[in-house]
Scaffold this active site. Sequence first.
Site, PDB file in Angstrom:
ATOM      1  N   ASP A 186     -44.446 114.717  13.423  1.00  0.00           N
ATOM      2  CA  ASP A 186     -45.431 114.897  12.656  1.00  0.00           C
ATOM      3  C   ASP A 186     -46.675 115.631  12.936  1.00  0.00           C
ATOM      4  OD1 ASP A 186     -46.359 114.838   9.766  1.00  0.00           O
ATOM      5  OD2 ASP A 186     -45.615 112.949   9.502  1.00  0.00           O
ATOM      6  N   GLU A 218     -45.313 120.215  10.633  1.00  0.00           N
ATOM      7  CA  GLU A 218     -46.598 120.469  10.246  1.00  0.00           C
ATOM      8  C   GLU A 218     -47.106 120.854   9.003  1.00  0.00           C
ATOM      9  OE1 GLU A 218     -46.567 123.606  10.124  1.00  0.00           O
ATOM     10  OE2 GLU A 218     -48.477 123.954  11.067  1.00  0.00           O
ATOM     11  N   TRP A 219     -46.167 120.800   7.834  1.00  0.00           N
ATOM     12  CA  TRP A 219     -46.343 121.570   6.674  1.00  0.00           C
ATOM     13  C   TRP A 219     -46.592 122.586   6.112  1.00  0.00           C
ATOM     14  CZ3 TRP A 219     -50.558 117.802   7.998  1.00  0.00           C
ATOM     15  CH2 TRP A 219     -49.961 116.429   8.775  1.00  0.00           C
ATOM     16  N   GLY A 220     -46.320 123.827   7.392  1.00  0.00           N
ATOM     17  CA  GLY A 220     -46.721 124.993   7.269  1.00  0.00           C
ATOM     18  C   GLY A 220     -47.967 125.379   7.470  1.00  0.00           C
ATOM     19  N   ASP A 239     -45.883 117.515   1.370  1.00  0.00           N
ATOM     20  CA  ASP A 239     -44.936 116.528   0.892  1.00  0.00           C
ATOM     21  C   ASP A 239     -44.345 116.727  -0.503  1.00  0.00           C
ATOM     22  OD1 ASP A 239     -45.475 115.475   3.290  1.00  0.00           O
ATOM     23  OD2 ASP A 239     -45.886 113.486   2.926  1.00  0.00           O
TER      24      ASP A 239
HETATM   25  C1  GLA Z   1     -45.955 112.950   6.593  1.00  0.00           C
HETATM   26  C2  GLA Z   1     -44.923 113.720   6.337  1.00  0.00           C
HETATM   27  C3  GLA Z   1     -43.936 112.732   5.550  1.00  0.00           C
HETATM   28  C4  GLA Z   1     -43.592 111.359   6.041  1.00  0.00           C
HETATM   29  C5  GLA Z   1     -45.096 110.868   5.993  1.00  0.00           C
HETATM   30  C6  GLA Z   1     -44.955 109.364   7.120  1.00  0.00           C
HETATM   31  O1  GLA Z   1     -46.922 112.820   4.972  1.00  0.00           O
HETATM   32  O2  GLA Z   1     -45.089 115.007   5.979  1.00  0.00           O
HETATM   33  O3  GLA Z   1     -42.703 113.722   5.379  1.00  0.00           O
HETATM   34  O4  GLA Z   1     -43.218 111.553   7.431  1.00  0.00           O
HETATM   35  O5  GLA Z   1     -45.949 111.670   6.804  1.00  0.00           O
HETATM   36  O6  GLA Z   1     -46.042 108.890   7.270  1.00  0.00           O
END
Ligand code: GLA
Length: 415
Positions: A153, A186-188, A208
């Site tokens: 993450d 890293e969400w893009g 998320d």
């Molecule tokens: C981030 C990630 C999620 C999850 C949470 C855990 O938000 O994007 O998928 O793993 O952390 O804290």
Amino acid sequence: MNSKLTICALAIAALSMPSFSSHAQKWEDLAKTPPMGWSSWNKFGGNINEASIKEIADAMVSSGLADCGYVYVNIDDCWHGQRDAEGNIQCSTEKFPSGMKALADYIHDKGLKFGIYSDAGCKTCAGEPGSLGHEYQDAQTYARWGVDYLKYDWCNTADQNSKGSYRLMRDALRAAGRPIVFSICEWGSSKPWEWAQEIGHLWRTTGDIGCMFDNDKVYGGNYWNPLGVLQILDKNEPLRQYAGPGHWNDPDMLEVGNGMSVNEDRAHFTLWCMMAAPLILGNDVRSMSDETKAILTNRDVIAVDQDELGVQGWRFISREGVEYWFKPLVDDQWALCVFNRNRESKKVDLDWNDLTTYDVISQRAFKPTVNAYTIKNLWTGKDEGKADKNRTVTIPGRDVLLYRLTPVDRANLKP
Ligand code: GLA
């Protein structure tokens, strides 16, 4: 020692030491098709422990999910204890009294694989110890425990460079000597699709997911904004050129079985399959409804996701909220999905003239008016004859129609 021997000894020593200046390769051949499994986060958040994860592993097998290909049992955030005096990461002894190695053994004995979670920063998103400054040490610990999959993450990373941070952990995993799928999360933010092909096996393309079909609310401030299925779909769809065997766009884990309607769940699952997404279940597989189980174990639909050609599908036409998606499959076959985004049902005319297309990535044409194709409806399981006459179909709100189209005379396909 003579000089030749000295040079030889030095060369051997150099080769056997982990190299910090040149970069290692990621572990190859681990994700030729999108990874399939389960993760604790969507349903349980930090509320996890040894007993429940073992029950989940049991249920993965007894429910038939494992037989369908869902093999990874992944523990997400909140498994951690503190580091010991030497800096080795330990699990929470309260939650996991037998330790991670014992849990991994349990999971492996069932024929499944074991996944774990860490973060490139000093702390995970839930405030547990991150791997920053401990990358090689943590990779060795995971290898010793028998980890097969690492989700990494991006919380609490301050001004760290994302490519450098992920490359460091890739090298550490390689040096630790155990093949481990590397899931970049890293969400893009820094467009990992442009740089992560050599680094990870999958990369999150968005923030998320929440258990919502449509959520475009912006909460403002520092509040983390969960995205709906539709918002993720629209962000992930344009990235198809970057996906392929061994390196997948990851539109986040599934919310099937967590509270959306059956239609919405079916559409969510189908669209993830059309996008060759990793299929990581996020529900409590110990207590699934029959409807949820029927969705998740539909092998014909899973086969669309897992197709060896490994090409992500795309939205071909969109009209009044009705979308036509194509995904090329092996042996000149195609998946065609008609998705109704609207809340109300829609009657649509399937006109095969209209559905002639060419895919620049697989460089294949679909011309149902020139070449004959048979139709299998993958949600009813029925063969529906040939794609010759136009047909009228009704698609309920937020639901899909999914066909596999197979050429009748593959050897003589006309251009
Ligand atoms: C981030 C990630 C999620 C999850 C949470 C855990 O938000 O994007 O998928 O793993 O952390 O804290």
